[in-house]
Design an enzyme around this catalytic site. Structure first.
Site, PDB file in Angstrom:
ATOM      1  CB  CYS A  23      -0.895  -0.006   1.231  1.00  0.00           C
ATOM      2  SG  CYS A  23      -1.873   1.499   1.349  1.00  0.00           S
ATOM      3  CD  GLU A  59       1.862  -1.091   8.561  1.00  0.00           C
ATOM      4  OE1 GLU A  59       0.664  -1.395   8.384  1.00  0.00           O
ATOM      5  OE2 GLU A  59       2.227   0.009   9.013  1.00  0.00           O
TER       6      GLU A  59
HETATM    7  S1  SF4 Z   1      -5.584   0.241   6.066  1.00  0.00           S
HETATM    8 FE1  SF4 Z   1      -3.502  -0.333   5.390  1.00  0.00          FE
HETATM    9  S2  SF4 Z   1      -3.771  -1.184   3.335  1.00  0.00           S
HETATM   10 FE2  SF4 Z   1      -5.652  -0.052   3.835  1.00  0.00          FE
HETATM   11  S3  SF4 Z   1      -5.327   2.002   2.953  1.00  0.00           S
HETATM   12 FE3  SF4 Z   1      -4.676   2.075   5.099  1.00  0.00          FE
HETATM   13  S4  SF4 Z   1      -2.489   1.625   5.049  1.00  0.00           S
HETATM   14 FE4  SF4 Z   1      -3.319   0.996   3.086  1.00  0.00          FE
END
Ligand code: SF4
Length: 280
Positions: free
Chosen positions: A97, A127
């Site tokens: 992401c 993460e």
């Molecule tokens: S919850 Fe995690 S994967 Fe979803 S938009 Fe936010 S940072 Fe990105």
């Protein structure tokens, strides 16, 4: 007839939708077999659908034959994980992401500039492990107690796990004030989680019945179900539309639906349509 309302913020977040789109495209168009490093998201239905489309799950890049496609998932990975996959001759596609990427970039920069990097987040979470890989000297702090007895440098730089609660960040920042000369805070929290929780709580307060959709192995869906259950006693957490039971909706005037950040929009639609059919 009862009304059905879907929470204003519900279901897959931007990062999950993006990664799913990338993997589905690759499954259609790639000339080599496609794999993901770990399950793409915590949603067994989606993982099973991807498997039916030929997308496999591996735990380590060494399991993948040279030339195949390997996806890095939304949580991101340490640089050495990606480097090793490339050395093994795999076609690496990075579905990290972009908000997680921002954390990586911030951690690297702070370390380069001589700050003691602190990652505020859950030790062992994929993460957080990925972020530490980008700033190998970083300390992981999950709560204020983790700072007890730890040597703190004069210049400290904080980055934060994207799904962390703001309150935890505030507590850690408050505990560091006075223990260093300079404190840089990169607030890298993504508000997708908190927005889903606030919208679910608001709807659960009005609803007679709440249906929460998402994997039972998804921490954020389970947490959503707990928030809803606190406000609405008739809360049900389901993974599949087939689990819905007509007796749940007897006497209900408002049925609320919400879904975790790993539940795609089409699964919400399927559940809504099935509830419509079950309502008296
Ligand atoms: S919850 Fe995690 S994967 Fe979803 S938009 Fe936010 S940072 Fe990105």
């Amino acid at each position: 007839m009862a009304r059905i309302v879907v929470a204003q913020e519900a279901g897959a977040c931007f990062g999950v939708e993006r990664a799913l789109g990338m993997v589905r495209n690759a499954a259609r168009e790639a000339t080599a077999p496609v794999h993901t490093l770990g399950p793409l998201i915590h949603n067994p239905r989606v993982v099973a659908q991807l498997a039916a489309d030929g997308v496999g799950v591996v735990e380590d890049s060494s399991e993948v034959p040279a030339g195949d496609v390997l996806f890095m998932r939304t949580h991101g990975v340490a640089p050495h994980v990606e480097e090793r996959a490339r050395e093994l001759g795999l076609q690496v596609i990075d579905a990290t992401c972009p908000f997680v990427k921002k954390v990586h970039v911030a951690a690297e920069r702070l370390e380069r500039e001589g700050y003691q990097v602190i990652v505020v987040g859950e030790a062992g979470h994929p993460e957080v492990e990925g972020t530490v890989g980008h700033a190998p000297g970083a300390l992981v702090v999950g709560c204020v107690a983790d700072l007890d007895g730890v040597n703190i440098a004069r210049r400290v730089g904080l980055v934060v796990q994207t799904t962390l609660a703001q309150d935890t960040l505030r507590e850690v920042v408050a505990a560091l004030i006075g223990r260093c000369d300079e404190l840089r805070v990169m607030d890298t929290i993504c508000d997708a989680t908190s927005k889903r929780q606030e919208a679910a709580a608001e709807l659960a307060r009005r609803a007679d019945v709440m249906v929460v959709i998402g994997g039972r192995n998804s921490a954020n869906t389970t947490h959503l179900a707990q928030i809803c259950a606190a406000a609405c006693k008739r809360t049900h957490h389901i993974e599949l539309p087939e689990e819905l039971d007509a007796t749940w909706f007897e006497g209900a005037e408002l049925v609320g639906i919400t879904a975790g950040a790993s539940t795609p929009a089409e699964q919400i639609d399927e559940v809504r349509v099935r509830i419509e059919r079950l309502l008296p």
